[in-house]
Write an enzyme that holds these catalytic residues in place. Structure first.
Site, PDB file in Angstrom:
ATOM      1  N   ARG A  56       0.795  -1.224   0.000  1.00 31.06           N
ATOM      2  CA  ARG A  56       0.000   0.000   0.000  1.00 31.06           C
ATOM      3  C   ARG A  56       0.828   1.275   0.000  1.00 31.06           C
ATOM      4  NH1 ARG A  56      -3.373  -3.445   2.121  1.00 31.06           N
ATOM      5  NH2 ARG A  56      -1.520  -4.099   3.210  1.00 31.06           N
ATOM      6  N   HIS A 134       4.903   6.232  11.625  1.00 27.25           N
ATOM      7  CA  HIS A 134       4.383   6.150  10.254  1.00 27.25           C
ATOM      8  C   HIS A 134       3.435   7.352  10.097  1.00 27.25           C
ATOM      9  CE1 HIS A 134       3.230   4.583   6.504  1.00 27.25           C
ATOM     10  NE2 HIS A 134       2.757   3.398   6.837  1.00 27.25           N
TER      11      HIS A 134
HETATM   12  N1  ASP Z   1       1.141  -1.188   6.930  1.00 28.19           N
HETATM   13  C1  ASP Z   1       1.386  -0.695   8.261  1.00 28.19           C
HETATM   14  C2  ASP Z   1       2.854  -0.456   8.497  1.00 28.19           C
HETATM   15  O1  ASP Z   1       3.636  -0.592   7.598  1.00 28.19           O
HETATM   16  C3  ASP Z   1       0.766  -1.550   9.306  1.00 28.19           C
HETATM   17  C4  ASP Z   1       1.212  -2.966   9.370  1.00 28.19           C
HETATM   18  O2  ASP Z   1       2.155  -3.354   8.694  1.00 28.19           O
HETATM   19  O3  ASP Z   1       0.598  -3.697  10.141  1.00 28.19           O
HETATM   20  O4  ASP Z   1       3.225  -0.109   9.586  1.00 28.19           O
END
Ligand code: ASP
Length: 305
Positions: A56, A134
């Site tokens: 994503r 993040h």
């Molecule tokens: N995509 C988010 C992150 O990179 C959450 C996860 O990985 O659970 O922190």
């Protein structure tokens, strides 16, 4: 405007609100256009420097930069000199020599983007560093809450699950506190970080007790890849106490929304029935991520020649 976005704490309330308002304008500007592109960052170079897996976030930053007409260079640690042992500093100097205006960095080590910011002239955007922060995830989450519920100030937000390993949780706590929401972290004691008492948030071990007052419930992924010991007896036991299923979801007020940053462990922290329900904003979060990252890139780079 700030030069880098390393932490959600870099944003005061006025700046964060400005980012969210700009993202809304980006959204409106894009939806009125046949060609989904604005000329704003033409001639600028954005480097995506990813030392850790991502679906994503990397795609989202790439789409955001491209929609602003920037040149985008994707650099992943696999297949580069990094796998030959090149240090972060040498990689940074290479990017510098190529004239990167912005470096979007994801790294397994907490604090890596802060180091990078000392070595490059362009803006550094933290796209996730270890278990630390993040910030653009927190911004897109805030954007989604505001879009669905109309405000952020005064909202009760429950952040549930593996807080210990979650950079999403930390950035959300910082940003939501700045914007006037009240956060409750819900987790077993083993999945709360040492020193959580100093965070601007309440804590609870009891999900069922927190749900009836929540406007937002944000489920976190159980990050098995960062777990070096057993933090809970079994997956079944975890789901039973901290997973969100349809029966638990019914304890929420009617207007409440369910969020998850992805990737989900369906059946562990969230059941498919909940993830795919009308309360779920999971797909909207992904779409909003592009507008928010466009706003951040525009505001960090827009003013510079
Ligand atoms: N995509 C988010 C992150 O990179 C959450 C996860 O990985 O659970 O922190």
């Amino acid at each position: 405007m700030i030069r880098h976005l390393l932490s959600a704490a870099d944003l005061d309330a006025a700046t964060a609100t400005f980012v969210l308002d700009t993202a809304r304008e980006m959204d409106a500007a894009m939806s009125n256009r046949e060609v989904k592109k604005l000329p704003t960052l033409r001639g600028r170079t954005v480097v995506n420097l990813f030392y850790e897996d991502s679906t994503r976030t990397r795609i989202s930053f790439e789409a955001a930069a491209k929609r602003l007409s920037a040149d985008v260079i994707n650099f992943s640690a696999k297949g580069s000199s990094v796998s030959k042992g090149e240090s972060l500093k040498d990689t940074a100097l290479t990017l510098q020599a190529m004239g990167a205006d912005a470096v979007v960095v994801r790294h397994p080590a907490s604090g890596a983007p802060h180091r990078l910011a000392h070595w490059v002239n362009g803006s550094v955007l933290n796209a996730g560093d270890g278990t630390h922060e993040h910030p653009t995830q927190a911004l897109l989450d805030a954007y989604t809450m505001r879009a669905r519920l109309g405000r952020l100030a005064g909202l009760n937000v429950a952040i549930v699950g593996d807080v210990l390993h979650s950079r999403v949780a930390r950035s959300n706590v910082l940003l939501l506190h700045t914007l006037g929401a009240k956060v409750t972290l819900v987790a077993p004691p083993t999945l709360l970080p040492v020193g959580v008492g100093a965070w601007p948030a309440e804590t609870s071990y009891h999900l069922d007790a927190v749900l009836p007052d929540a406007d937002v419930v944000m489920m976190l992924r159980v990050q098995r890849e960062r777990m070096d010991q057993a933090y809970f007896p079994s997956a079944r036991e975890y789901s039973r106490r901290y997973g969100l299923d349809a029966a638990r979801m019914r304890r929420l007020p009617d207007h409440a929304i369910v969020m998850h940053p992805g990737p989900m462990n369906r059946g562990m922290e969230i059941t498919p029935e909940v993830a795919d329900s009308p309360r779920s904003t999971i797909v909207e979060q992904v779409a909003n991520g592009v507008s928010v990252r466009m706003a951040v890139l525009y505001l960090l780079l827009g003013g510079k020649s």
